[in-house]
Design a protein around this motif. Structure first.
Motif, mmCIF file in Angstrom:
data_model
loop_
_atom_site.group_PDB
_atom_site.id
_atom_site.type_symbol
_atom_site.label_atom_id
_atom_site.label_comp_id
_atom_site.label_asym_id
_atom_site.label_seq_id
_atom_site.Cartn_x
_atom_site.Cartn_y
_atom_site.Cartn_z
ATOM 1 N N THR A 123 -10.178 -23.620 42.133
ATOM 2 C CA THR A 123 -10.965 -23.882 43.347
ATOM 3 C C THR A 123 -10.164 -24.728 44.336
ATOM 4 O OG1 THR A 123 -13.049 -23.722 42.129
ATOM 5 C CG2 THR A 123 -13.112 -24.928 44.217
ATOM 6 N N LEU A 124 -9.774 -25.944 43.902
ATOM 7 C CA LEU A 124 -8.913 -26.750 44.773
ATOM 8 C C LEU A 124 -7.524 -26.123 44.875
ATOM 9 C CD1 LEU A 124 -9.681 -30.490 43.905
ATOM 10 C CD2 LEU A 124 -10.361 -29.215 45.953
ATOM 11 N N ALA A 125 -7.048 -25.598 43.734
ATOM 12 C CA ALA A 125 -5.701 -25.010 43.690
ATOM 13 C C ALA A 125 -5.635 -23.974 42.579
ATOM 14 C CB ALA A 125 -4.665 -26.108 43.425
ATOM 15 N N GLU A 126 -4.708 -23.038 42.740
ATOM 16 C CA GLU A 126 -4.521 -22.003 41.701
ATOM 17 C C GLU A 126 -3.630 -22.593 40.594
ATOM 18 O OE1 GLU A 126 -6.479 -18.250 43.039
ATOM 19 O OE2 GLU A 126 -6.023 -19.370 41.201
ATOM 20 N N THR A 127 -4.224 -23.454 39.811
ATOM 21 C CA THR A 127 -3.467 -24.211 38.810
ATOM 22 C C THR A 127 -3.362 -23.523 37.451
ATOM 23 O OG1 THR A 127 -5.575 -25.320 38.433
ATOM 24 C CG2 THR A 127 -3.915 -26.540 39.709
ATOM 25 N N GLU A 128 -4.153 -22.486 37.218
ATOM 26 C CA GLU A 128 -4.184 -21.923 35.858
ATOM 27 C C GLU A 128 -2.834 -21.345 35.425
ATOM 28 O OE1 GLU A 128 -6.108 -22.581 33.627
ATOM 29 O OE2 GLU A 128 -8.058 -23.012 34.499
ATOM 30 N N GLU A 129 -2.049 -20.842 36.348
ATOM 31 C CA GLU A 129 -0.714 -20.354 35.967
ATOM 32 C C GLU A 129 0.173 -21.514 35.523
ATOM 33 O OE1 GLU A 129 -0.841 -17.378 34.866
ATOM 34 O OE2 GLU A 129 1.199 -17.090 35.590
ATOM 35 N N ILE A 130 -0.061 -22.690 36.104
ATOM 36 C CA ILE A 130 0.733 -23.861 35.688
ATOM 37 C C ILE A 130 0.271 -24.329 34.314
ATOM 38 C CG2 ILE A 130 1.598 -26.119 36.404
ATOM 39 C CD1 ILE A 130 2.087 -23.814 38.424
ATOM 40 N N HIS A 131 -1.093 -24.281 34.113
ATOM 41 C CA HIS A 131 -1.617 -24.598 32.765
ATOM 42 C C HIS A 131 -1.020 -23.639 31.741
ATOM 43 C CE1 HIS A 131 -4.554 -27.710 33.642
ATOM 44 N NE2 HIS A 131 -5.137 -26.969 34.572
ATOM 45 N N SER A 135 -11.004 -16.741 42.771
ATOM 46 C CA SER A 135 -9.652 -17.180 42.411
ATOM 47 C C SER A 135 -8.912 -16.067 41.691
ATOM 48 C CB SER A 135 -9.743 -18.408 41.487
ATOM 49 O OG SER A 135 -10.365 -18.020 40.261
ATOM 50 N N ALA A 136 -7.649 -16.266 41.460
ATOM 51 C CA ALA A 136 -6.800 -15.210 40.897
ATOM 52 C C ALA A 136 -7.343 -14.699 39.567
ATOM 53 C CB ALA A 136 -5.383 -15.750 40.724
ATOM 54 N N TYR A 137 -7.699 -15.630 38.659
ATOM 55 C CA TYR A 137 -8.105 -15.201 37.317
ATOM 56 C C TYR A 137 -9.534 -14.662 37.248
ATOM 57 C CZ TYR A 137 -4.013 -16.290 34.491
ATOM 58 O OH TYR A 137 -2.772 -16.267 33.917
#
Ligand code: XBP
Ligand code: MG
Length: 229
Positions: free
Chosen positions: A14-22, A201-203
């Protein structure tokens, strides 16, 4: 949206597309701990239905019949701490920016004296790393309260993080708007009685989101959809 006294933001997706970093931090941690695990994008999309990194790893181990003998709770927690540190390093190195429209919405809300809060499943250290990297030190003071995964007993889709945020805000659910990207987040906030704005979001791009306040492709759509007034 100006009728809401507070905006309560989800973080990942939501704030950022962080799941790829996770996902990268998880895979690097598995290798560091000598596990022959690798989460591909497709597999991670399935595993994301389980919220919470530790819960996700335990779910994966059970699903795959992986020997859990050497993965005690203590070792799992140690692996997750390593992963969280790695995630923070990647974020601090600039791996992820805020999604389009986020800063603009934060600025509009601030100008209207709308309060800003966070209700997330991720770990608090991850939130702080993202806010510091994208908004600078001032970012840490923009959101109050910040309710993270470790602050509640049950993670999303349970309503706990949103109920705690409402309690700390001292506001009724109807005066707040939750901003989310996933069905688990929609269920969680809705169960707390809070209207939900979904930003795809992407996912979770192709998920169905019924019963929300609105669904947008990105927060940049708010102006076009006359949602910002
Ligand atoms: C997303 C999650 C988290 C992250 C990983 O949280 O479910 O588990 O995937 O972070 P949200 P941790 O969308 O509610 O921000 O490993 O710290 O759990
Ligand atoms: Mg999310």
């Amino acid at each position: 949206m100006k009728r809401f006294a507070a905006l309560i933001f989800d973080v990942d997706g939501t704030l950022a597309e962080t799941e790829e970093i996770h996902r990268r931090a998880f895979n690097e941690s598995f290798a560091h701990f000598g596990l022959d695990w690798h989460w591909s994008v497709a597999l991670y999309a399935e595993l994301l239905l389980v919220t919470g990194g530790k819960e996700r790893m335990r779910h994966f181990a059970a699903r795959e019949g992986k020997p859990l003998s050497d993965l005690t709770d203590a070792r799992l927690a140690e692996l997750h701490r390593y992963k969280t540190t790695r995630f923070g390093e990647l974020i601090a190195a600039g791996a992820c920016a805020l999604r389009p429209g986020v800063i603009e919405l934060l600025n509009v809300a601030g100008a209207r004296n709308q309060r800003l809060a966070i209700a997330t499943t991720t770990s608090r250290d991850n939130v702080d790393a993202l806010l510091r990297a994208t908004l600078g030190e001032r970012g840490l003071g923009l959101f109050d309260p910040i309710v993270a995964g470790e602050d509640v007993d049950d993670k999303k889709p349970a309503p706990d993080v949103y109920l705690k945020a409402l309690d700390l805000l001292g506001l009724p659910a109807c005066e707040c708007l939750a901003i989310e990207d996933s069905r688990n987040g929609l269920i969680s906030a809705s169960a707390a009685g809070i209207p939900v704005l979904i930003t795809r979001s992407a996912y979770f791009r192709n998920d169905t989101f019924d019963g929300g306040f609105a669904v947008v492709e990105s927060l940049t759509d708010l102006v076009g959809q006359q949602l910002l007034p």
